[in-house]
Design a protein around this motif. Structure first.
Motif: not given
Length: 538
Positions: A191-199
């Protein structure tokens, strides 16, 4: 592919409180640049709230959030939007509708503006769905007819089609089978760009470049994945606890020395009074010495008090660094199920029935869309209407059911009202005591269920389930670890391992299933329901 290397999310002194004044986030300042960040924290810490602030769904009570570029957002409660269509999940509903209008002869310019350059959007969407194994799915189909895993997978495809600069994912691996999770992991690494994941998925969190933790309203950002952060946190906490013990010992010493100083001063005072009474020296000299003794005693007391105060302040400061997180306390009642008691029988065409008896622990696994939830629903309703389908018969009416979507809860009533409906004869003090065991205390019990986080929603659903009297002989749990933080999952495991009744658990969480000591593994596929050796044998 667009260049997303400069995408960024900036939080500047962001605070957020609910309309009733309950504060969730406090003066959060952080920068999320291009790369992958895992956002963790206890249930109710404000992770979903922070994502919604970034996505523009909420507005900060104070401070500001700036986002460069377009934002794609996967909500936690996606599966509750049962009337949404596949086209809605893909984010192409308006374009599909515009295309349909033009094809029917409507040449309104707004339709052309809506479509823009995406005249092939339906073909691209169909190709993307084909790539994830959903070849025959209709774009008009609703979420309510999809499995939870299918819904999330389709929404993730939609985010890819949208080519967003910033993507926010709230528990993306919920409901996903292991094969689909593997596909998601691979997609995340590219994945490119800004990725913010709650997990709460440790495997996913370990793919992150950074870890951000929300704790007591504040945000800490660490340059490393989840496992590295936990190692760091454990070392930090160990050092903080050692420093606190040292400070507490110093405080005890200063208090003891303060008492010893008072004892010494009292002894001096008695000696001085006795000398004054015996008139061993001239009166003027005796008065002068008394005054000097009082000044000396005052200085000694002040010095001792100052040392105690400094030591106490050090203890208070270090106490703030040592975590004392609250934990839910789950105590499952013993339903006294005999080992030979038959509880459930699954019948299937052209195959032997599957029988569950006594306090047996059963896991049902299978691919997304294989019909696991449908199988449970047919069992609970004793539906034998379709001879070609697997059906189930229950031999007990003492069944507690925790559905996957948690959509059996009334979002418009408060937690307290829900408990009163579940236990109409229970006293208010008993209800509040039950809620307190699940960390719902004081006025928080008046919060509406629709305002709860995924983990809080699970806790209230579980608490309602455990109010059953007499106790349930069988618990049926459909993807129970969805939205739970890692600490709560561990407490849940400990509680289930003390339960003496039967369990049927539908889950893709292999780690969780192995921790609760499954006796029987059942795998559901096109060939029916059959026994297996667990995840490695399915």
């Amino acid at each position: 592919m667009p260049d997303r290397s400069h995408s960024i999310v900036v939080c500047d002194d962001v605070s957020f409180a609910w309309p009733d004044g309950t504060e969730v986030l406090y003066d959060i300042s952080a920068v999320f640049g291009s790369g992958r960040t895992g956002l963790i924290g206890a249930n109710g810490a404000g992770k979903t709230t922070l994502l919604k602030l970034m996505a523009g769904r909420y507005s900060p009570t104070s401070g500001s959030i700036a986002v460069s570029g377009s934002v794609g957002y996967l909500p936690q409660h996606l599966t509750l939007e049962t009337q949404e269509t596949v086209a809605d999940l893909l984010g192409i509903r308006t374009k599909i509708d515009a295309l349909a209008a033009i094809e029917s002869g409507d040449v309104d310019p707004k339709h052309f503006d809506t479509i823009g350059e995406d005249w092939d959007i339906e073909a691209r969407a169909r190709a993307a769905l084909d790539d994830i194994g959903l070849m025959d799915i209709d774009l008009a189909r609703t979420v309510g007819t999809l499995s939870g895993g299918e819904s999330i997978l389709i929404a993730l495809v939609g985010l890819q089609l949208g080519e967003h600069d910033v993507v926010l994912l709230d528990e993306p691996t919920n409901n996903l089978d292991r094969e689909t999770r593997a596909t998601l992991y691979e997609t995340i690494t590219r994945w490119r760009g800004t990725l913010i994941i709650v997990s709460h998925d440790v495997t996913l969190l370990d793919l992150m470049d950074n870890t951000a933790e929300l704790h007591t309203g504040s945000l800490t950002i660490f340059g490393g994945n989840y496992s590295a952060y936990i190692d760091y946190l454990q070392q930090e906490q160990a050092a903080a606890e050692q420093s606190l013990r040292t400070a507490e010992q110093k405080l005890k010493t200063e208090k003891r020395q303060r008492i010893e100083a008072e004892t010494k001063l009292a002894r001096r005072k008695r000696f001085g009074n006795k000398a004054f009474e015996n008139k061993r020296e001239p009166k003027m000299i005796m008065k002068l010495r008394k005054q000097q003794a009082q000044v000396s005693a005052g200085k000694l007391r002040d010095e001792a008090d100052d040392k105690v105060l400094v030591a106490r302040e050090e203890v208070d400061e270090l106490s703030q660094k040592v975590r004392a997180d609250k934990h839910i306390r789950i105590h499952l009642p013993d339903p006294e199920v005999h080992n030979l008691r038959r509880l459930v029988e699954f019948q299937q065409p052209d195959a032997r029935p599957v029988i569950i008896q006594g306090p047996e622990r059963v896991a049902i696994t299978g691919r997304n869309g294989s019909g696991k939830t449908l199988l449970i629903e047919r069992l609970l309703s004793n539906d034998h209407s379709e001879a070609s389908c697997i059906s189930g018969t229950s031999y007990t009416d003492r069944i507690g059911y925790l559905p996957q979507r948690l959509d059996h809860l009334d979002d418009e009533i408060t937690m307290l009202e829900a408990f009163r409906l579940a236990a109409p004869h229970a006293e208010s003090e008993h209800i509040r005591a039950q809620l307190a065991r699940f960390l719902f205390r004081a006025d928080t019990v008046k919060q509406k269920i629709g305002e709860l986080s995924g983990g809080e929603r699970f806790r209230i659903a579980l608490a309602l389930l455990l109010l059953a009297e007499p106790p349930n002989e069988l618990l049926i749990l459909d993807e129970p670890t969805n939205n739970l933080d890692l600490k709560t999952i561990q407490e849940f495991v400990e509680a289930l391992n003390t339960y003496q009744g039967a369990l049927i658990i539908v889950s893709h969480d292999d780690v969780f299933l192995r921790q609760i000591n499954i006796d029987t593994w059942l795998h559901l596929d096109a060939g029916g329901l059959h026994r297996s050796d667990g995840p490695s044998g399915t």
